[in-house]
Design a protein around this motif. Sequence first.
Motif, PDB file in Angstrom:
ATOM      1  N   LEU A 188     -68.113   5.622  21.479  1.00 16.79           N
ATOM      2  CA  LEU A 188     -68.686   4.557  20.644  1.00 16.79           C
ATOM      3  C   LEU A 188     -67.657   4.031  19.644  1.00 16.79           C
ATOM      4  CD1 LEU A 188     -72.246   6.010  19.865  1.00 16.79           C
ATOM      5  CD2 LEU A 188     -71.758   3.903  21.132  1.00 16.79           C
ATOM      6  N   ALA A 189     -66.785   4.935  19.153  1.00 17.84           N
ATOM      7  CA  ALA A 189     -65.779   4.541  18.161  1.00 17.84           C
ATOM      8  C   ALA A 189     -64.505   4.008  18.805  1.00 17.84           C
ATOM      9  CB  ALA A 189     -65.462   5.736  17.253  1.00 17.84           C
ATOM     10  N   GLY A 190     -64.462   3.968  20.145  1.00 23.08           N
ATOM     11  CA  GLY A 190     -63.309   3.394  20.839  1.00 23.08           C
ATOM     12  C   GLY A 190     -62.133   4.338  20.987  1.00 23.08           C
ATOM     13  N   LEU A 191     -62.397   5.653  20.865  1.00 22.58           N
ATOM     14  CA  LEU A 191     -61.332   6.647  20.994  1.00 22.58           C
ATOM     15  C   LEU A 191     -61.143   7.070  22.454  1.00 22.58           C
ATOM     16  CD1 LEU A 191     -62.050   6.836  17.938  1.00 22.58           C
ATOM     17  CD2 LEU A 191     -61.644   9.281  18.108  1.00 22.58           C
ATOM     18  N   HIS A 192     -60.006   7.694  22.732  1.00 12.55           N
ATOM     19  CA  HIS A 192     -59.823   8.450  23.958  1.00 12.55           C
ATOM     20  C   HIS A 192     -60.696   9.706  23.821  1.00 12.55           C
ATOM     21  CE1 HIS A 192     -57.239   9.517  27.464  1.00 12.55           C
ATOM     22  NE2 HIS A 192     -57.569  10.738  27.118  1.00 12.55           N
TER      23      HIS A 192
ATOM     24  N   MET B  82     -74.100   4.599  31.141  1.00 17.75           N
ATOM     25  CA  MET B  82     -73.552   5.909  31.492  1.00 17.75           C
ATOM     26  C   MET B  82     -72.092   6.065  31.087  1.00 17.75           C
ATOM     27  SD  MET B  82     -75.757   7.962  32.788  1.00 17.75           S
ATOM     28  CE  MET B  82     -75.265   9.181  33.995  1.00 17.75           C
ATOM     29  N   SER B  83     -71.349   4.955  31.047  1.00 17.59           N
ATOM     30  CA  SER B  83     -69.910   5.105  30.791  1.00 17.59           C
ATOM     31  C   SER B  83     -69.629   5.631  29.383  1.00 17.59           C
ATOM     32  CB  SER B  83     -69.187   3.785  31.014  1.00 17.59           C
ATOM     33  OG  SER B  83     -69.640   2.840  30.076  1.00 17.59           O
ATOM     34  N   LEU B  84     -70.573   5.466  28.448  1.00 15.46           N
ATOM     35  CA  LEU B  84     -70.370   6.008  27.101  1.00 15.46           C
ATOM     36  C   LEU B  84     -70.369   7.529  27.100  1.00 15.46           C
ATOM     37  CD1 LEU B  84     -72.483   3.639  24.830  1.00 15.46           C
ATOM     38  CD2 LEU B  84     -70.015   3.974  24.755  1.00 15.46           C
ATOM     39  N   LEU B  85     -70.890   8.119  28.167  1.00 13.55           N
ATOM     40  CA  LEU B  85     -70.893   9.586  28.268  1.00 13.55           C
ATOM     41  C   LEU B  85     -69.736  10.091  29.117  1.00 13.55           C
ATOM     42  CD1 LEU B  85     -74.697  10.312  28.792  1.00 13.55           C
ATOM     43  CD2 LEU B  85     -73.328  10.761  26.755  1.00 13.55           C
ATOM     44  N   ARG B  86     -68.873   9.188  29.535  1.00 14.34           N
ATOM     45  CA  ARG B  86     -67.793   9.599  30.437  1.00 14.34           C
ATOM     46  C   ARG B  86     -66.533   9.956  29.653  1.00 14.34           C
ATOM     47  NH1 ARG B  86     -66.672   6.985  36.164  1.00 14.34           N
ATOM     48  NH2 ARG B  86     -65.503   8.749  36.983  1.00 14.34           N
TER      49      ARG B  86
END
Length: 166
Positions: A127-131, A1-5
């Motif tokens: 996924l790309a590690g961005l803010h 879920m954190s990837l959608l946060r």
Amino acid sequence: MSLLRPDDVIDHVTQITPEFLAARGLRGLLLDLDNTLVPYGSYDEVGEMVRWAAELRGAGVRMYLLSNATGRRATFWLNRLGFAGVGMAGKPNPRAYRRALSELNLAPDEVAMVGDQLFTDVLGGNLAGLHTVLVRPLVSNALPHTRAARTLERAVLRRYGHDWSH
Ligand SMILES: [Mg+2]
């Protein structure tokens, strides 16, 4: 879920100021087009957005359009917004985000992806590690698949404590 946060949730892109970026250690923005900078599908001039972009660029912020719209539509807006970018970006595939980062010559943690959709803009950015910054969509979209995605987005956002009624 954190990837959608998303890291931040805002009502309008103009809330992003040099101070907002400095407080988060950010030097660049990847920007979604439809329903983030301009209403979905619109070709109407938006002076407010162009002025906002010019102010940020004047403050040294590097900006790049990352849109899934057709190349032709992206080009129309790139000619007006005053910064570079691409259409048909294939979000949430992180490949497009990595290409954009190399265009900006910035590291992932120096750049925010700003967009109105959790399942493309925010997911790919994470996924790309961005803010990641989720912005409230400028207009509600009547396409059935978009409506279904919005219902899921609202459920995810509620879980994160954001109550958006569209
Ligand atoms: Mg959008």
